[in-house]
Design an enzyme around this catalytic site. Sequence first.
Site, PDB file in Angstrom:
ATOM      1  N   ARG A  47       0.835  -1.214   0.000  1.00 45.10           N
ATOM      2  CA  ARG A  47       0.000   0.000   0.000  1.00 45.10           C
ATOM      3  C   ARG A  47       0.869   1.265   0.000  1.00 45.10           C
ATOM      4  O   ARG A  47       0.384   2.362  -0.199  1.00 45.10           O
ATOM      5  CB  ARG A  47      -0.967  -0.022   1.203  1.00 45.10           C
ATOM      6  CG  ARG A  47      -1.936   1.137   1.234  1.00 45.10           C
ATOM      7  CD  ARG A  47      -3.199   0.933   2.095  1.00 45.10           C
ATOM      8  NE  ARG A  47      -3.034   0.069   3.241  1.00 45.10           N
ATOM      9  CZ  ARG A  47      -2.444   0.409   4.395  1.00 45.10           C
ATOM     10  NH1 ARG A  47      -1.944   1.625   4.568  1.00 45.10           N
ATOM     11  NH2 ARG A  47      -2.352  -0.477   5.383  1.00 45.10           N
ATOM     12  N   TYR A  98     -16.989  18.241 -13.769  1.00 43.08           N
ATOM     13  CA  TYR A  98     -17.187  16.796 -13.732  1.00 43.08           C
ATOM     14  C   TYR A  98     -18.194  16.463 -12.626  1.00 43.08           C
ATOM     15  O   TYR A  98     -18.018  16.856 -11.470  1.00 43.08           O
ATOM     16  CB  TYR A  98     -15.854  16.084 -13.494  1.00 43.08           C
ATOM     17  CG  TYR A  98     -16.056  14.599 -13.469  1.00 43.08           C
ATOM     18  CD1 TYR A  98     -16.342  13.908 -14.645  1.00 43.08           C
ATOM     19  CD2 TYR A  98     -16.032  13.892 -12.277  1.00 43.08           C
ATOM     20  CE1 TYR A  98     -16.589  12.550 -14.627  1.00 43.08           C
ATOM     21  CE2 TYR A  98     -16.269  12.537 -12.254  1.00 43.08           C
ATOM     22  CZ  TYR A  98     -16.544  11.874 -13.433  1.00 43.08           C
ATOM     23  OH  TYR A  98     -16.801  10.535 -13.413  1.00 43.08           O
ATOM     24  N   ASP A 169      -7.739  20.332 -12.398  1.00 39.11           N
ATOM     25  CA  ASP A 169      -8.087  19.054 -13.036  1.00 39.11           C
ATOM     26  C   ASP A 169      -7.760  19.217 -14.524  1.00 39.11           C
ATOM     27  O   ASP A 169      -8.443  19.931 -15.247  1.00 39.11           O
ATOM     28  CB  ASP A 169      -9.572  18.751 -12.814  1.00 39.11           C
ATOM     29  CG  ASP A 169      -9.978  17.377 -13.354  1.00 39.11           C
ATOM     30  OD1 ASP A 169      -9.336  16.902 -14.315  1.00 39.11           O
ATOM     31  OD2 ASP A 169     -10.944  16.792 -12.819  1.00 39.11           O
ATOM     32  N   LYS A 194      -8.803   8.333 -18.628  1.00 39.71           N
ATOM     33  CA  LYS A 194      -9.172   8.969 -19.887  1.00 39.71           C
ATOM     34  C   LYS A 194      -7.991   8.944 -20.864  1.00 39.71           C
ATOM     35  O   LYS A 194      -7.638   7.893 -21.349  1.00 39.71           O
ATOM     36  CB  LYS A 194      -9.692  10.380 -19.600  1.00 39.71           C
ATOM     37  CG  LYS A 194     -10.701  10.440 -18.421  1.00 39.71           C
ATOM     38  CD  LYS A 194     -12.018   9.758 -18.721  1.00 39.71           C
ATOM     39  CE  LYS A 194     -12.919   9.586 -17.504  1.00 39.71           C
ATOM     40  NZ  LYS A 194     -13.203  10.800 -16.741  1.00 39.71           N
TER      41      LYS A 194
END
Length: 371
Positions: A47, A98, A169, A194
């Site tokens: 992790r 978004y 973003d 994306k």
Amino acid sequence: MSPKKDLRLDTIAISVGRPPHGPDAPLNPPIALSSTFHAGGGVGYGRYGNETWSALESAIGAFEHGSTLVFSSGMAAISAVFSILPIGAVVTASHQGYSGVMTLLGSLHTSGKIEVRFVDISNTEEVLTALPGTALLWVESPTNPTLSVADLPRLISAAKAQGCGVAVDNTFATPLVQQPLLMGADIVVHSVTKYFAGHSDVVMGSLSTADPALLARLEDARKFGGGIPGPFEAWLALRGLRTFPLRFERAQESAMEIARRLSAHPKVAEVHYPGLPDDPNHVRAASFMKGFGAVLSFSLHAGAAQADKVCESSSVITYATSLGGIESLWERRRRWANESVSVPESLIRLSVGCENVEDLWEDILQSLENA
Ligand SMILES: *Cc1c(COP(=O)(O)O)cnc(C)c1O
């Protein structure tokens, strides 16, 4: 191998994140499937780090001129940013963007964890008025789904002058179009899902920053928030990223052509694409962006039902949400309950992919004909 500083982005995409050269060394990083590591090193546990993540992170970091952390999704990366704000901190953010981020900001605001000032991010005066007392300015530009453009250079310098953090973003624009860290932003966010991964087969996110202290806090947010990607997904995303500049340039060229043709179509009411000379965002976009991206949206002289019918009628373009893949996708955005009511009911968002532009156009024409 880290790249020479003066390499261009399309070369960086191909050369960064490779294992050290040597006889019989592989060209590609291994998929490090291990939840734990032999003691004595700098990582220790799955992790905390993974060499397949690191390869992808070095590539995205080279694009954005910062250090990068990858997350299990764009939303996990975005949640990590808001998680490091103190309770009650003021966030100034676009009221349109978004939809997942809009929903998250709305619930953080309603529950009192942060205070959100929603603004029209393309209205510079309105943003500047909201800045005093703001801890973090959250900018998405161009915005989803109406492709509004924020005056990034002006907003970033005004925010920094007041000691306000800025996160951008950059999913729609990509670093081929703008590099917000070079303009002074603190954090750049991507939905790696994306354009970087680019094949609609991975969900992943990233954060990049040039500030080592901020990087350490964000890394802790990933370690203890736990939003880590799988090594296989990181490997797939890096493989996709190798061709990201090629895909993006092709898609962007086709998007410009399709936007131009759509704006002359009698069934189309309005086209949103900052590359069009008469788009309200064009002059601003052309002043600092190196391109206009490959997503556009358009509304019809018709209602929701006919817009749905258009999306259902295509055979080359896929009727599905998401964007940035090699395949073209479209959808009527208001089919989602959490899409802003300021978005017209008939608005269709089109993510232009890499198919031949004439095939795309014929598909659009016959779909519009059907409605
Ligand atoms: C898709 C998207 C997100 C969310 O990313 P996920 O990978 O789906 O979690 C955030 N911002 C923008 C602009 C997006 O397009």
